[in-house]
Design a protein around this motif. Structure first.
Motif, PDB file in Angstrom:
ATOM      1  N   LEU A 129       0.825  -1.216   0.000  1.00  0.00           N
ATOM      2  CA  LEU A 129       0.000   0.000   0.000  1.00  0.00           C
ATOM      3  C   LEU A 129       0.860   1.266   0.000  1.00  0.00           C
ATOM      4  O   LEU A 129       0.584   2.215  -0.735  1.00  0.00           O
ATOM      5  N   ASP A 130       1.891   1.258   0.815  1.00  0.00           N
ATOM      6  CA  ASP A 130       2.781   2.427   0.869  1.00  0.00           C
ATOM      7  C   ASP A 130       3.443   2.665  -0.482  1.00  0.00           C
ATOM      8  O   ASP A 130       3.541   3.801  -0.948  1.00  0.00           O
ATOM      9  N   ILE A 131       3.897   1.577  -1.097  1.00  0.00           N
ATOM     10  CA  ILE A 131       4.601   1.701  -2.381  1.00  0.00           C
ATOM     11  C   ILE A 131       3.656   2.218  -3.468  1.00  0.00           C
ATOM     12  O   ILE A 131       4.016   3.085  -4.261  1.00  0.00           O
ATOM     13  N   VAL A 132       2.430   1.704  -3.479  1.00  0.00           N
ATOM     14  CA  VAL A 132       1.452   2.166  -4.485  1.00  0.00           C
ATOM     15  C   VAL A 132       1.143   3.647  -4.259  1.00  0.00           C
ATOM     16  O   VAL A 132       1.067   4.435  -5.208  1.00  0.00           O
ATOM     17  N   GLN A 133       0.984   4.027  -2.993  1.00  0.00           N
ATOM     18  CA  GLN A 133       0.692   5.438  -2.715  1.00  0.00           C
ATOM     19  C   GLN A 133       1.845   6.337  -3.170  1.00  0.00           C
ATOM     20  O   GLN A 133       1.622   7.387  -3.783  1.00  0.00           O
ATOM     21  N   GLU A 134       3.065   5.921  -2.893  1.00  0.00           N
ATOM     22  CA  GLU A 134       4.234   6.715  -3.327  1.00  0.00           C
ATOM     23  C   GLU A 134       4.258   6.850  -4.855  1.00  0.00           C
ATOM     24  O   GLU A 134       4.556   7.912  -5.378  1.00  0.00           O
ATOM     25  N   ALA A 135       3.953   5.744  -5.525  1.00  0.00           N
ATOM     26  CA  ALA A 135       3.955   5.780  -6.999  1.00  0.00           C
ATOM     27  C   ALA A 135       2.874   6.723  -7.522  1.00  0.00           C
ATOM     28  O   ALA A 135       3.100   7.482  -8.471  1.00  0.00           O
ATOM     29  N   MET A 136       1.705   6.693  -6.882  1.00  0.00           N
ATOM     30  CA  MET A 136       0.606   7.580  -7.298  1.00  0.00           C
ATOM     31  C   MET A 136       1.013   9.039  -7.109  1.00  0.00           C
ATOM     32  O   MET A 136       0.802   9.878  -7.994  1.00  0.00           O
ATOM     33  N   ILE A 137       1.582   9.332  -5.942  1.00  0.00           N
ATOM     34  CA  ILE A 137       1.964  10.718  -5.638  1.00  0.00           C
ATOM     35  C   ILE A 137       3.017  11.206  -6.634  1.00  0.00           C
ATOM     36  O   ILE A 137       2.927  12.319  -7.155  1.00  0.00           O
ATOM     37  N   LYS A 138       3.969  10.361  -6.928  1.00  0.00           N
ATOM     38  CA  LYS A 138       5.030  10.793  -7.852  1.00  0.00           C
ATOM     39  C   LYS A 138       4.471  11.032  -9.254  1.00  0.00           C
ATOM     40  O   LYS A 138       4.844  11.999  -9.916  1.00  0.00           O
ATOM     41  N   LEU A 139       3.576  10.153  -9.682  1.00  0.00           N
ATOM     42  CA  LEU A 139       2.984  10.344 -11.014  1.00  0.00           C
ATOM     43  C   LEU A 139       2.247  11.678 -11.070  1.00  0.00           C
ATOM     44  O   LEU A 139       2.379  12.441 -12.026  1.00  0.00           O
ATOM     45  N   VAL A 140       1.447  11.946 -10.036  1.00  0.00           N
ATOM     46  CA  VAL A 140       0.647  13.173 -10.025  1.00  0.00           C
ATOM     47  C   VAL A 140       1.538  14.405  -9.944  1.00  0.00           C
ATOM     48  O   VAL A 140       1.346  15.376 -10.682  1.00  0.00           O
ATOM     49  N   ARG A 141       2.529  14.359  -9.070  1.00  0.00           N
ATOM     50  CA  ARG A 141       3.405  15.525  -8.891  1.00  0.00           C
ATOM     51  C   ARG A 141       4.224  15.829 -10.139  1.00  0.00           C
ATOM     52  O   ARG A 141       4.362  16.968 -10.540  1.00  0.00           O
ATOM     53  N   LYS A 142       4.799  14.789 -10.714  1.00  0.00           N
ATOM     54  CA  LYS A 142       5.804  15.008 -11.766  1.00  0.00           C
ATOM     55  C   LYS A 142       5.282  14.850 -13.186  1.00  0.00           C
ATOM     56  O   LYS A 142       5.811  15.459 -14.103  1.00  0.00           O
ATOM     57  N   TYR A 143       4.299  13.988 -13.373  1.00  0.00           N
ATOM     58  CA  TYR A 143       3.955  13.629 -14.761  1.00  0.00           C
ATOM     59  C   TYR A 143       2.489  13.835 -15.125  1.00  0.00           C
ATOM     60  O   TYR A 143       2.052  13.360 -16.156  1.00  0.00           O
ATOM     61  N   ALA A 144       1.761  14.559 -14.271  1.00  0.00           N
ATOM     62  CA  ALA A 144       0.335  14.787 -14.562  1.00  0.00           C
ATOM     63  C   ALA A 144       0.157  15.535 -15.872  1.00  0.00           C
ATOM     64  O   ALA A 144      -0.859  15.362 -16.556  1.00  0.00           O
ATOM     65  N   SER A 145       1.127  16.358 -16.240  1.00  0.00           N
ATOM     66  CA  SER A 145       0.972  17.165 -17.451  1.00  0.00           C
ATOM     67  C   SER A 145       1.320  16.376 -18.719  1.00  0.00           C
ATOM     68  O   SER A 145       1.106  16.856 -19.823  1.00  0.00           O
ATOM     69  N   ARG A 146       1.858  15.161 -18.567  1.00  0.00           N
ATOM     70  CA  ARG A 146       2.133  14.336 -19.741  1.00  0.00           C
ATOM     71  C   ARG A 146       0.815  13.840 -20.336  1.00  0.00           C
ATOM     72  O   ARG A 146      -0.191  13.739 -19.617  1.00  0.00           O
ATOM     73  N   PRO A 147       0.799  13.490 -21.620  1.00  0.00           N
ATOM     74  CA  PRO A 147      -0.449  12.976 -22.216  1.00  0.00           C
ATOM     75  C   PRO A 147      -0.955  11.738 -21.461  1.00  0.00           C
ATOM     76  O   PRO A 147      -0.151  10.917 -21.003  1.00  0.00           O
ATOM     77  N   ALA A 148      -2.273  11.627 -21.342  1.00  0.00           N
ATOM     78  CA  ALA A 148      -2.881  10.541 -20.560  1.00  0.00           C
ATOM     79  C   ALA A 148      -2.437   9.160 -21.051  1.00  0.00           C
ATOM     80  O   ALA A 148      -2.318   8.222 -20.260  1.00  0.00           O
ATOM     81  N   ALA A 149      -2.163   9.037 -22.342  1.00  0.00           N
ATOM     82  CA  ALA A 149      -1.754   7.736 -22.896  1.00  0.00           C
ATOM     83  C   ALA A 149      -0.414   7.265 -22.321  1.00  0.00           C
ATOM     84  O   ALA A 149      -0.110   6.077 -22.346  1.00  0.00           O
ATOM     85  N   GLU A 150       0.368   8.204 -21.808  1.00  0.00           N
ATOM     86  CA  GLU A 150       1.688   7.846 -21.267  1.00  0.00           C
ATOM     87  C   GLU A 150       1.632   7.500 -19.780  1.00  0.00           C
ATOM     88  O   GLU A 150       2.632   7.020 -19.229  1.00  0.00           O
ATOM     89  N   TRP A 151       0.513   7.774 -19.124  1.00  0.00           N
ATOM     90  CA  TRP A 151       0.447   7.577 -17.672  1.00  0.00           C
ATOM     91  C   TRP A 151       0.689   6.124 -17.264  1.00  0.00           C
ATOM     92  O   TRP A 151       1.385   5.873 -16.290  1.00  0.00           O
TER      93      TRP A 151
END
Lengths: 199, 132
Positions: A55-77
């Motif tokens: 759970l901790d690892i998934v949460q960290e991955a979610m936070i990093k995606l949102v913080r750093k890569y939210a502006s990337r095209p959705a297909a790349e998420w």
């Protein structure tokens, strides 16, 4: 309406548009994360054999995606998310290996396995069905721990999560050819480890 | 035939493991689902504010238009005055160059190039197997 009012209205409209855009992005990300969170959790749990760590690892991955890569095209998420998750799992295994070596110096022969942490959770399905799934997952998890890391990653991402070769290659940070090799070796090894009733 | 048998055996293992995994995902208990939901909300709270929509939509479109204009100028500059046949050829070439699929391919290549430049996403892929 005078010119100033018009400018104010225009500015207000711009802000509203910007907020709507942020709201749209938030909804889109929410939908994406909701679509992958359970699979990601079970992959992390298979890799770590620990629900809380997963759970901790998934949460960290979610936070990093949102913080750093939210502006990337959705297909790349998706490939980006699994790349982050995979890196987090690799870090976790490395840290655990180091911790294990240090602990061995002080407590030789201790069993690291915590029976409470590994106790099955109650689920929505019938207890017998769930027991069967839990046992199968336990056997699969046990077999996966015996694979080399890259083979395990290829199998988890390619077969269980269902990423295609290119997405798996992106998530693992290697070539498509390497994915195929690791995956093929993983399947071959798992056939030997899981026995004929899995085939 | 031998290869078929091998494929069937492999597929059975893949199917079974995937099936067990999916059942496990579907049977995720309420407490875990709730914790995942909270984790997602915490992650979404980190969403940085984005530039206005017009910037995100018009800037790429502008870039494509500018690329088209540059290509047009290059082609027109090179074309000697030889009649309508060659003009059609140039138009076809431009059409191929500006084809959407090619642009998607360029964008995909850009994605992989960009991915390679992300230091935080890089990790040592050498596992001692001599592959990857």
């Amino acid at each position: 309406m005078n010119g100033v009012d018009a400018i104010r209205m225009g500015t207000g409209h711009g802000c509203l548009k910007s907020k709507e855009t942020t709201l749209d992005s938030s909804r889109e990300l929410d939908a994406f994360l909701a679509s992958v969170e359970k699979s990601a959790f079970h992959i992390a749990r298979l890799a770590t054999r620990d629900g809380d760590e997963a759970l901790d690892i998934v949460q960290e991955a979610m936070i990093k995606l949102v913080r750093k890569y939210a502006s990337r095209p959705a297909a790349e998420w998706k490939p980006l998310f699994y790349r982050i998750l995979n890196n987090r799992l690799t870090d976790w295994h490395r840290r655990r290996a180091v911790r294990g070596r240090v602990m061995m110096l002080f407590k030789p022969g201790d069993d690291e396995r915590d029976p409470i942490a590994h106790a099955p959770d109650p689920r929505g399905q019938s207890p017998l069905d769930q027991l069967g799934i839990d046992n199968a997952m336990e056997a699969l998890g046990e077999a996966l721990t015996q694979l080399p890391r890259r083979q395990r990653e290829a199998f988890l991402l390619r077969n269980l999560e269902g990423l295609n070769v290119a997405e798996t290659a992106t998530a693992m940070g290697c070539s498509a050819g390497s994915v195929k090799t690791h995956y093929s070796r993983a399947v071959h090894r798992l056939r030997a480890l899981l026995g004929e009733h899995w085939q | 035939m031998k290869s078929d048998n091998r494929n069937r055996g492999r597929s059975a293992l893949e199917d079974k493991t995937r099936n067990v995994f999916q059942q496990s995902v579907v049977g995720t208990d309420g407490a875990t689902s709730s914790r995942l939901n909270r984790a997602r909300q915490r992650a979404l709270a980190e969403l940085p504010s984005r530039p206005p929509a017009w910037q995100r939509h018009w800037l790429p479109a502008g870039a494509v238009a500018a690329m088209g204009a540059v290509l047009l100028v290059i082609f027109m500059g090179r074309v000697p005055d030889t009649g309508p046949g060659l003009a059609t050829e140039v138009a076809t070439d431009l059409e191929i160059l500006l084809d959407t699929e090619d642009l998607e391919l360029i964008q995909e290549l850009e994605f992989y190039a960009w991915l390679d430049e992300q230091p935080e996403l890089r990790e040592d892929s050498n596992d001692g197997n001599g592959v990857g």
